[in-house]
Design an enzyme around this catalytic site. Structure first.
Site, short mmCIF file in Angstrom:
data_model
loop_
_atom_site.label_atom_id
_atom_site.label_comp_id
_atom_site.label_asym_id
_atom_site.label_seq_id
_atom_site.Cartn_x
_atom_site.Cartn_y
_atom_site.Cartn_z
CG HIS A 1 -2.14 -0.86 0.98
ND1 HIS A 1 -2.13 -2.21 1.25
CD2 HIS A 1 -3.37 -0.59 0.49
CE1 HIS A 1 -3.31 -2.71 0.94
NE2 HIS A 1 -4.08 -1.76 0.47
N GLY A 2 1.98 1.22 0.60
CA GLY A 2 2.79 2.43 0.59
C GLY A 2 4.11 2.25 1.30
#
Lengths: 311, 476
Positions: free
Chosen positions: B322-323
């Site tokens: 996701h990041g």
């Protein structure tokens, strides 16, 4: 699928789509017209004050600006000392485009004797926010052609969006209802547009010693120049004022420098109180670091009138 | 070009009309060109990265298919290295470098590796995973290598799913790109209706809630625990409506053209356990991790400690996907922990339920399970939304210790937020528990269907947020 069936399906789709759009149009038109009716029937509140400034006021002195203008310029001080009628057209969270549009609306009807434009730090900074905030002028698009070029800056599709009758009143349903109910009058009274703040700031002065770099938005600069030019052409005495902040800094904001230079090139007085020690040494005059309270507004209004009178 | 923009509406009308007008054998060209245009509307130069991924995986697929034994595996590994390499450079380089700098600083050393000043290419994680899915399936023998370069390129960059999925599988999407799709009234209308529902979720709910969430989370020190609880609950719905709204629009847009994409959300907040939640939330990613990571690691056909470790690894990677930020890693780890704890405590929880008599009140049991799952996912989302790990812990501390009156900047804003949530609840509750009953959008009578859609459009015009900006998942 054979050709005939496909053709029939496309035909059915297009017919139903047309019928659907007619239903949407009817609902949009009816609800939009109702909202429009009640929007302009409001008797109090933020939107009412904008309508009043654009369509009704004939005050001799008009103040333009953001929330800082709205809370900093006290009508009774101006009226008593200058013997001229006064209206504060400042509106929270609105900046140069809004001021220019409202000015155009006003000048379309009459020319005030004096216009005061409250200039804020970072006025010319590039940000989407100022464009988004043009939504507060959408209800006037239809009836005020002089404002359209400014409202169209909001987005490239504004004209298309405005085909909807509801769109200008997006997210306004409840405020319109409140504006028609008179609740605002009881809750937060304004005095000729001016909304006093009574609280006193107890916190420390904000120290801002780092000069922040930001991009200048040339469209905002042009709007500022257009504001000056419109006043000059209408023979209005214009004063551009940067009112006090409770912020201590060792640099001058670039927008203020630019704003001052442009004003001077038109022979317009630019008065900068942003670092005035009468205010920066007295937290009791503020409601927060960006806004004067009612007492501060009185002191400031008197000081400004002294300046205007000497001019 | 955002799905919630007029630019997209114009683009969609033109592309879809042309799609049904031109001959079937030319449609892939139209879709490919329009997908390029769609992608280049963001940062044009990044089409080159997309092109790199396409070329690598196109040839990798053919080479894998034509090889056997170790060479087959070698080509797969090379393609995976290339794909993960792109991700590592563009998404994780600065994160890793930052942590390396921190570590070296602890030993009094300086880090000579420079930081890269690059913007993350939009949709990178999504199309890279879709590309990897292709090569892995070819390697496993479940998918024939695609020889048509144009069709393969379209598989990677089909515009509805290019930016934020659903992450498709080759065996589902590739054959559909070759099938002749006729204009079918029912299918086209269903697709458009899904797009409208997605738009409603984005503009009326997600972007409205975002105003409150941003105001509170970006200045959490100034708010009390009560306000932070509400903001956290709002974010739970914001992220759902933002992402599932995007997915609905993507699936709807593809459906209009006759292409059926996989479902990405299945009313996750009605889940009765975290394991059920992950079968209903971002299904295309969860199933990707299940198919290509979890099963590869041995799944649950290993020793119990190893099984737990497999679960934990999968969620840790999912967080990182996701990041490039520790907040996402902790979010992933927390979800992994939830699942492992649920497995370990299963017996105890069942006993406890029998002890208090919950087993005799299934409706109450269901309600409690749904509420607990919702609370657990909301708690995990705090890490997902917080700007920094320290912020997340600060927020949790305030939620636990500080009470006070609710921050309400504008009562009308709050009323609009709850109005949107109320409509969402009605629609999802009906779908979850009363399938086939009280149907408005799928009613037999056209006028009811039309009025239902009209209601959505009017609600969007009345209460939608038109300056809300882009989708949360675009940043991944």
């Amino acid at each position: 699928m054979n050709k005939t069936i496909r053709k029939n399906q496309i035909k059915l789709f297009l017919l139903r789509l047309l019928a659907f759009f007619i239903i949407v149009f009817l609902f949009d038109y009816s609800i939009g017209s109702l909202l429009r009716h009640f929007y302009f029937k409001q008797e109090s509140g933020l939107q009412y004050r904008t309508t009043y400034a654009i369509e009704k006021t004939n005050a001799d002195i008009l103040v333009f600006g953001s929330s800082r203008a709205n809370h900093h310029y006290r009508p009774n001080v101006f009226e008593n000392r200058m013997k001229l009628s006064f209206y504060n057209a400042g509106r929270d969270g609105n900046f140069m485009f809004y001021h220019l549009a409202v000015l155009k609306g006003v000048l379309n009807r009459y020319s005030p004797k004096i216009v005061i434009l409250d200039f804020v730090a970072e006025e010319f900074a590039q940000n989407q926010y100022s464009y988004d905030r043009l939504s507060s002028l959408l209800p006037y698009y239809k009836s005020h052609p002089e404002m359209r070029s400014i409202i169209n800056l909001k987005s490239k599709y504004e004209k298309i969006k405005l085909l909807s009758q509801i769109y200008p009143y997006n997210s306004l349903m409840l405020t319109i209802a409140v504006g028609n109910s008179g609740v605002n009058k009881k809750r937060k009274s304004d005095i000729q547009g001016y909304v006093p703040i009574t609280k006193v700031w107890n916190g420390p002065i904000q120290v801002d010693n780092i000069s922040s770099y930001y991009q200048i938005d040339s469209i905002k600069v042009k709007a500022y120049e257009a504001f000056i030019q419109d006043c000059v052409q209408a023979n209005v005495a214009l004063y551009i004022v940067c009112s006090p902040y409770y912020i201590k800094s060792d640099h001058v904001d670039y927008s203020i420098i630019l704003g001052q230079n442009i004003a001077e090139s038109y022979g317009i007085k630019f008065i900068d109180y942003s670092k005035d020690t009468i205010f920066t040494n007295n937290s009791a005059l503020f409601a927060d670091v960006g806004h004067l309270n009612d007492n501060g507004a009185e002191v400031f209004s008197n000081m400004l009138i002294d300046q205007i009178n000497t001019h | 070009m955002l799905f919630n923009s007029l630019d997209f509406l114009i683009f969609f009308i033109i592309v879809t009309t042309l799609y049904f007008v031109i001959p079937h054998n030319k449609r892939w060209i139209l879709l490919l060109i329009s997908s390029c245009y769609f992608y280049m509307a963001f940062v044009p130069i990044y089409i080159l990265i997309l092109g790199f991924t396409i070329v690598i995986d196109y040839f990798a697929g053919i080479l894998i298919e034509n090889s056997e034994g170790k060479r087959r595996k070698l080509f797969l590994i090379l393609s995976l290295i290339a794909n993960i390499g792109v991700l590592a450079v563009f998404k994780y380089h600065n994160f890793l470098n930052e942590n390396l700098t921190f570590l070296m600083h602890g030993f009094g050393l300086s880090n000579p590796i420079p930081y890269l000043s690059i913007i993350l290419p939009i949709g990178l994680s999504f199309y890279t995973f879709q590309a990897m899915s292709y090569t892995i399936e070819v390697y496993r023998g479940n998918q024939k290598a695609e020889r048509h370069f144009g069709i393969f390129s379209l598989y990677i960059m089909f515009y509805p799913l290019l930016l934020a999925g659903p992450i498709e599988r080759p065996y589902n999407l590739l054959p559909q790109l070759r099938i002749k799709q006729d204009f079918e009234y029912t299918r086209v209308v269903e697709g458009l209706r899904l797009m409208l529902w997605g738009l409603f979720k984005k503009l009326v709910i997600a972007d409205r809630l975002a105003i409150y969430v941003n105001a509170v989370y970006n200045n959490y020190e100034a708010h009390n625990g009560t306000t932070l609880i509400l903001a956290s609950i709002f974010f739970t719905f914001q992220i759902y409506c933002d992402f599932s709204g995007y997915s609905d629009m993507a699936i709807g847009a593809a459906k209009v053209m006759g292409i059926k994409l996989m479902n990405n959300f299945n009313r996750p907040y009605f889940s009765r356990s975290m394991s059920e939640f992950w079968k209903r939330w971002h299904i295309s990613l969860s199933s990707w991790f299940r198919d290509y990571v979890y099963i590869t690691l041995g799944g649950n056909r290993v020793s119990i400690p190893r099984w737990y470790l497999n679960l934990f690894i999968v969620f840790l990677i999912s967080g990182l996907w996701h990041g490039a930020n520790w907040t996402y890693v902790i979010w992933g780890a927390l979800n992994g922990f939830y699942l492992i704890f649920a497995i370990i405590s299963q017996g105890f929880r069942n006993k406890a339920k029998r002890l208090v008599g919950l087993d005799k009140l299934p409706w109450l049991n269901n309600l409690l399970e749904v509420m607990i799952t919702f609370a657990l996912s909301s708690f995990a989302w705090i890490f997902f939304r917080a700007n920094h790990v320290t912020d997340a812990f600060g927020i949790i501390k305030k939620i636990a210790t500080s009470r006070g009156s609710l921050f309400i900047e504008s009562p009308s804003m709050m009323i609009y937020s709850f109005l949107g949530l109320f409509i969402l609840f009605l629609v999802e509750f009906k779908k979850e528990y009363y399938k086939g009953k009280f149907s408005f959008f799928n009613n037999e009578k056209w006028i009811i269907r039309a009025l239902s859609c009209c209601f959505l459009i009017i609600t969007i015009l009345l209460f939608g947020v038109f300056d809300g900006g882009q989708f949360i998942y675009f940043q991944f």
